[in-house]
Design a protein around this motif. Structure first.
Motif, PDB file in Angstrom:
ATOM      1  N   ALA A  39       0.831  -1.209   0.000  1.00 19.66           N
ATOM      2  CA  ALA A  39       0.000   0.000   0.000  1.00 19.66           C
ATOM      3  C   ALA A  39       0.864   1.257   0.000  1.00 19.66           C
ATOM      4  N   PHE A  40       1.933   1.251   0.773  1.00 19.31           N
ATOM      5  CA  PHE A  40       2.820   2.415   0.821  1.00 19.31           C
ATOM      6  C   PHE A  40       3.468   2.661  -0.531  1.00 19.31           C
ATOM      7  N   ASN A  41       3.832   1.610  -1.221  1.00 21.29           N
ATOM      8  CA  ASN A  41       4.419   1.739  -2.548  1.00 21.29           C
ATOM      9  C   ASN A  41       3.444   2.413  -3.508  1.00 21.29           C
ATOM     10  N   LEU A  42       2.154   2.165  -3.330  1.00 25.59           N
ATOM     11  CA  LEU A  42       1.152   2.777  -4.206  1.00 25.59           C
ATOM     12  C   LEU A  42       0.778   4.189  -3.767  1.00 25.59           C
ATOM     13  N   THR A  43       0.614   4.406  -2.464  1.00 26.16           N
ATOM     14  CA  THR A  43       0.093   5.694  -1.977  1.00 26.16           C
ATOM     15  C   THR A  43       1.177   6.692  -1.599  1.00 26.16           C
ATOM     16  N   LYS A  44       2.346   6.204  -1.238  1.00 26.99           N
ATOM     17  CA  LYS A  44       3.448   7.051  -0.756  1.00 26.99           C
ATOM     18  C   LYS A  44       3.065   7.807   0.512  1.00 26.99           C
ATOM     19  N   SER A  45       2.136   7.250   1.279  1.00 27.45           N
ATOM     20  CA  SER A  45       1.678   7.885   2.511  1.00 27.45           C
ATOM     21  C   SER A  45       1.589   6.838   3.614  1.00 27.45           C
TER      22      SER A  45
END
Length: 147
Positions: A39-45
Motif C-alpha cells: 500500500a505504501f508503494n502505491l500511496t506514498k503515505s
C-alpha cells in the motif's frame, strides 16, 4: 490437483469460521507488514497505507463467515488492498482543494481573452504552483494524467 496455496486458503477460511481469533491473528501476523509495504508503494503515505491495511483486516473480520475466496488468500488480500488504494485516490480527487484547483484550470481554459482579463497570468501561475505543492506526488500524477 490443489496446490499448497489452495490448501492454505481453504484452511484459513475454515479456521476464520470456526476458530476466528486464532486464524485472524495468524493472518494478520503473516500479511499485515507485506500489505502495508504494498500500500505504501502505491500511496506514498504512511497514514493512508496504515488506514487501508487496517480497513482491509476489518473487512476480513466482519465478513469472515461469508468468505468465499477463489484465489490464494495472499492474492485476495493484495487485490483487496490494491482496490482500496484506488478508492482512496478517487476520494482524494474529490477533496475541495483539488476541486478548486481543477475549477481554476477549467476557468482559465474558457478563452484566452477572457482568461487574460480574469487572471493576471503571473498571479495565476503562482497560485498554480502553490496548489501543486499541496498535492502529494501521487495526486500530482493523477492530475497530470487527467488534464
Amino acid at each position: 490437483m490443489k496446490n499448497a496455496n489452495d490448501t492454505e486458503t481453504i484452511q484459513i477460511v475454515s479456521e476464520l469460521k470456526n476458530n476466528p481469533e486464532k486464524a485472524y491473528t495468524l493472518l494478520y501476523t503473516q500479511y499485515a507488514s507485506l500489505l502495508y509495504g504494498f500500500a505504501f508503494n502505491l500511496t506514498k503515505s504512511e497514514s493512508i497505507s496504515e488506514d487501508i491495511v487496517q480497513e482491509a483486516f476489518i473487512k476480513i473480520w466482519i465478513n469472515r463467515k461469508d468468505l468465499h475466496i477463489e484465489t490464494s488468500i495472499k492474492s485476495y488480500l493484495f487485490k483487496m488492498v490494491q482496490n482500496m488504494c484506488i478508492d482512496s485516490f478517487r476520494r482524494q480527487i474529490n477533496k475541495p482543494e483539488i476541486i478548486g484547483y481543477l475549477e481554476i484550470i477549467q476557468d482559465s481554459q474558457i478563452s484566452s481573452t477572457e482568461s487574460c482579463s480574469m487572471f493576471d497570468m503571473d498571479e495565476f501561475e503562482e497560485r498554480l504552483k502553490e496548489a501543486k505543492k499541496k498535492l502529494t506526488q501521487q495526486q500530482r500524477l493523477i492530475f497530470v494524467l487527467i488534464k
